[in-house]
Every structure is written in structure tokens, then in C-alpha cells.
Design an enzyme around this catalytic site. Structure first.
Site, PDB file in Angstrom:
ATOM      1  N   ASP A  24       0.871  -1.438   0.256  1.00  0.00           N
ATOM      2  CA  ASP A  24       0.228   0.013  -0.366  1.00  0.00           C
ATOM      3  C   ASP A  24       0.830   1.469  -0.379  1.00  0.00           C
ATOM      4  O   ASP A  24       1.877   0.841   0.544  1.00  0.00           O
ATOM      5  CB  ASP A  24      -1.211  -0.059   1.249  1.00  0.00           C
ATOM      6  CG  ASP A  24      -1.975   0.947   1.284  1.00  0.00           C
ATOM      7  OD1 ASP A  24      -1.963   1.563  -0.057  1.00  0.00           O
ATOM      8  OD2 ASP A  24      -2.943   0.915   2.018  1.00  0.00           O
TER       9      ASP A  24
ATOM     10  N   ASN B 290     -10.290  -2.874  -6.962  1.00  0.00           N
ATOM     11  CA  ASN B 290      -9.323  -2.420  -7.107  1.00  0.00           C
ATOM     12  C   ASN B 290      -9.989  -1.816  -8.620  1.00  0.00           C
ATOM     13  O   ASN B 290      -9.981  -0.882  -9.115  1.00  0.00           O
ATOM     14  CB  ASN B 290      -8.128  -2.573  -7.470  1.00  0.00           C
ATOM     15  CG  ASN B 290      -7.030  -2.260  -6.196  1.00  0.00           C
ATOM     16  OD1 ASN B 290      -5.853  -2.918  -5.786  1.00  0.00           O
ATOM     17  ND2 ASN B 290      -8.016  -1.936  -5.333  1.00  0.00           N
TER      18      ASN B 290
HETATM   19  C1  FPP Z   1      -2.071   0.293  -2.976  1.00  0.00           C
HETATM   20  O1  FPP Z   1      -1.407   1.221  -3.660  1.00  0.00           O
HETATM   21  C2  FPP Z   1      -1.095  -0.546  -4.658  1.00  0.00           C
HETATM   22  C3  FPP Z   1      -2.245  -1.451  -5.209  1.00  0.00           C
HETATM   23  C4  FPP Z   1      -3.506  -0.827  -5.877  1.00  0.00           C
HETATM   24  C5  FPP Z   1      -1.137  -2.013  -6.951  1.00  0.00           C
HETATM   25  C6  FPP Z   1      -0.033  -3.012  -6.227  1.00  0.00           C
HETATM   26  C7  FPP Z   1       0.436  -2.708  -7.521  1.00  0.00           C
HETATM   27  C8  FPP Z   1       1.644  -3.015  -7.103  1.00  0.00           C
HETATM   28  C9  FPP Z   1       2.924  -2.622  -6.588  1.00  0.00           C
HETATM   29  C10 FPP Z   1       2.391  -2.678  -9.237  1.00  0.00           C
HETATM   30  C11 FPP Z   1       2.741  -4.439 -10.147  1.00  0.00           C
HETATM   31  C12 FPP Z   1       2.602  -5.589  -8.629  1.00  0.00           C
HETATM   32  C13 FPP Z   1       3.342  -6.644  -9.648  1.00  0.00           C
HETATM   33  C14 FPP Z   1       3.562  -7.752  -8.957  1.00  0.00           C
HETATM   34  C15 FPP Z   1       3.897  -6.089 -10.884  1.00  0.00           C
HETATM   35  P1  FPP Z   1      -2.431   2.613  -3.350  1.00  0.00           P
HETATM   36  O2  FPP Z   1      -2.871   2.500  -4.698  1.00  0.00           O
HETATM   37  O3  FPP Z   1      -3.543   2.240  -2.727  1.00  0.00           O
HETATM   38  O4  FPP Z   1      -1.887   4.090  -2.521  1.00  0.00           O
HETATM   39  P2  FPP Z   1      -2.859   4.880  -1.921  1.00  0.00           P
HETATM   40  O5  FPP Z   1      -3.223   4.157  -1.203  1.00  0.00           O
HETATM   41  O6  FPP Z   1      -1.370   5.952  -1.519  1.00  0.00           O
HETATM   42  O7  FPP Z   1      -3.052   5.707  -2.731  1.00  0.00           O
END
Ligand code: FPP
Length: 246
Positions: free
Chosen positions: A22, A70
Site C-alpha cells: 500500500d 480495485n
Molecule cells: C496500493 O497502493 C497498490 C495497488 C492497488 C497495486 C499494487 C501494484 C503494484 C505494486 C504494481 C504491480 C505489481 C506487480 C506484481 C508487477 P495505492 O494505490 O492504494 O496507494 P495509496 O493508498 O497511497 O493511494
């Protein structure tokens, strides 16, 4: 070797580490960039943590790459994440293969766009002989979905006379979950300071140790993983027993 790494007792490693990655969006915002920039750096952190787990001898690493919820994000972000996944699968295939890491995926995979699911299935198939570690991507995944799909599959087996209701116990139920081929996670890591489990491996995490850190996912480097493992190793895992019984 770093001091932190030296202090890790490799005989008491968690066999399975599961991560809620996250903070990508906030990481990008802090730099004045678009959210996708954070996801791209997040993908690099996945690479680094996978490498660190394989070097240490952790057998299973499961990362929450995309939750069922998501899909509700703006369509531009969803398609950006899907493209990133497809590109990462392409770019990382040979590293996974050369390092004995087999790829696995759990979740409602039939919801993924064709180009992601084709690359995913190819990578899973072509790394299936990897013996060193299993890297699982939780994609379009939610813990409640997993429990419901397991319940439906069990009910179906009962209907077909393959199983009897009275025989259902915890181990049998686990054999219907998407994680049936892995041990339960012993350590769950969540980055970015949020104190939630966000519908992750709900059934499987019954006895997992939880580790929360303020570090945003793109900044979660090997050192951060070592800290989480050392914290895990400092805890007494009692599984309902008393200290004296252990
Ligand atoms: C949460 O951060 C993250 C995600 C919803 C996606 C995770 C994806 C990756 C790390 C990249 C792709 C993965 C692979 C396996 C290649 P957020 O967007 O919720 O962050 P925030 O809470 O700060 O808005």
C-alpha cells in the site's frame, strides 16, 4: 552482508510471507507525479522483495497486486495497472525462470483482460518447475470471494456425493481455498501506515503475525523486509497455548 540480515535466524524464517502493498499513490503524489508512477516503482519493490525472500530461503511470497475492489478505481488507473502487469510479466520472466521461482496467481482470474491472462498463464506454465520459491500474485482477489468459492466447491462435491458434510473440518475446507497448495502465511506485512486487512487472506491468516510499517510500498526495500522478519522472530507464537507449554 548487512547487519540486519546477519541477525536473521534462517532456521526460523516464516515459510510464507504475504504482503499488502500500500502507498503507491501517496508515494507518487509526494513527488508530484501521477499515481501510475507510484505503481511502477511499486513493481520494482516487488522485484526487490522477491529477490530478498529467495536469497533468505522463504518458500512462499504472496503479494496483493490487485483486489476485487480495485476494479472500482478510475478506468485509466485500472488499465495502467493491467498494462504494468503485462509488461512486468514479460520483463521478469527470465529472472524468475533463472532463479527457480515459480509464479502462481490467485483470484478471479477470468476477469483479467486477455493480454494479462495470456501472459500470466504462460509465465505460470513456463516457471512451474521452479523449486526455490513460489511467488503468488493475488489478482482480482478478495478473502471473502475465496471463502465463498471454496464453500460453493465443497457444496458441489456434497451434491455429487464426493464429500460428506460431517467430514468437513478446517483442513478439508483449506483444500478448497485458492491457496490449497501452500502453507498458511505466518507473517503478513502491510505498508503505508494503514491498519487494515482489506479483505486479504482472511481464512488463511488465522494465526499470522501482523506487521505494519509507515514505509510506503515503493520505499520497501530489502532492509525493510529484514526488519519485518526480525520483528516476527522476536515474537512468541503460542497458537492458543501458554508460554510454559511451548
Ligand atoms: C496500493 O497502493 C497498490 C495497488 C492497488 C497495486 C499494487 C501494484 C503494484 C505494486 C504494481 C504491480 C505489481 C506487480 C506484481 C508487477 P495505492 O494505490 O492504494 O496507494 P495509496 O493508498 O497511497 O493511494
Amino acid at each position: 552482508m548487512s547487519d540486519l540480515r546477519k541477525n536473521i535466524d534462517t532456521d526460523r524464517l516464516p515459510k510464507h510471507i504475504a504482503v499488502i502493498m500500500d502507498g503507491n499513490g501517496r508515494w507518487a503524489k509526494k513527488r508530484g507525479g501521477i499515481r501510475l508512477l507510484g505503481h511502477r516503482s511499486g513493481a520494482k519493490a516487488v522485484r526487490e522483495v522477491t529477490e530478498a525472500c529467495a536469497e533468505l530461503g522463504v518458500n512462499y511470497l504472496t503479494v496483493f497486486a490487485f483486489s476485487s475492489e480495485n476494479w472500482k478505481r478510475p478506468s485509466k488507473e485500472v488499465s495502467g495497472l493491467m498494462n504494468l502487469l503485462a509488461d512486468s510479466l514479460q520483463e521478469e520472466f527470465s529472472t524468475l525462470k533463472d532463479n527457480g521461482i515459480r509464479l502462481n496467481a490467485i483470484g478471479e482470474l477470468d476477469r483479467l483482460p486477455e493480454k494479462v491472462s495470456t501472459k500470466l498463464q504462460n509465465t505460470i506454465q513456463n516457471t512451474s518447475d521452479g523449486k526455490r520459491m513460489c511467488l503468488t500474485l493475488a489478482l482480482s482477489y478478495s478473502g471473502q470471494w475465496d471463502i465463498i468459492q471454496a464453500a460453493k466447491a465443497f457444496a458441489n462435491d456434497v451434491k455429487q456425493n464426493n464429500k460428506a458434510i460431517e467430514d468437513l473440518d478446517i483442513d478439508m475446507f483449506k483444500s478448497y481455498l485458492s491457496t490449497k497448495h501452500m502453507p498458511d502465511p505466518e507473517l503478513i506485512i502491510r505498508t503505508s501506515g494503514e491498519l487494515r486487512l482489506s479483505n486479504y487472506l482472511l481464512f488463511q491468516m488465522a494465526y499470522a503475525e501482523l506487521y505494519f510499517t509507515e514505509t510506503l510500498w515503493p520505499d520497501f526495500k530489502k532492509k525493510e523486509l529484514y526488519k519485518a522478519i526480525l520483528d516476527y522472530q522476536s515474537r512468541e507464537r503460542r497458537f492458543g497455548k501458554t508460554s510454559e507449554q511451548l
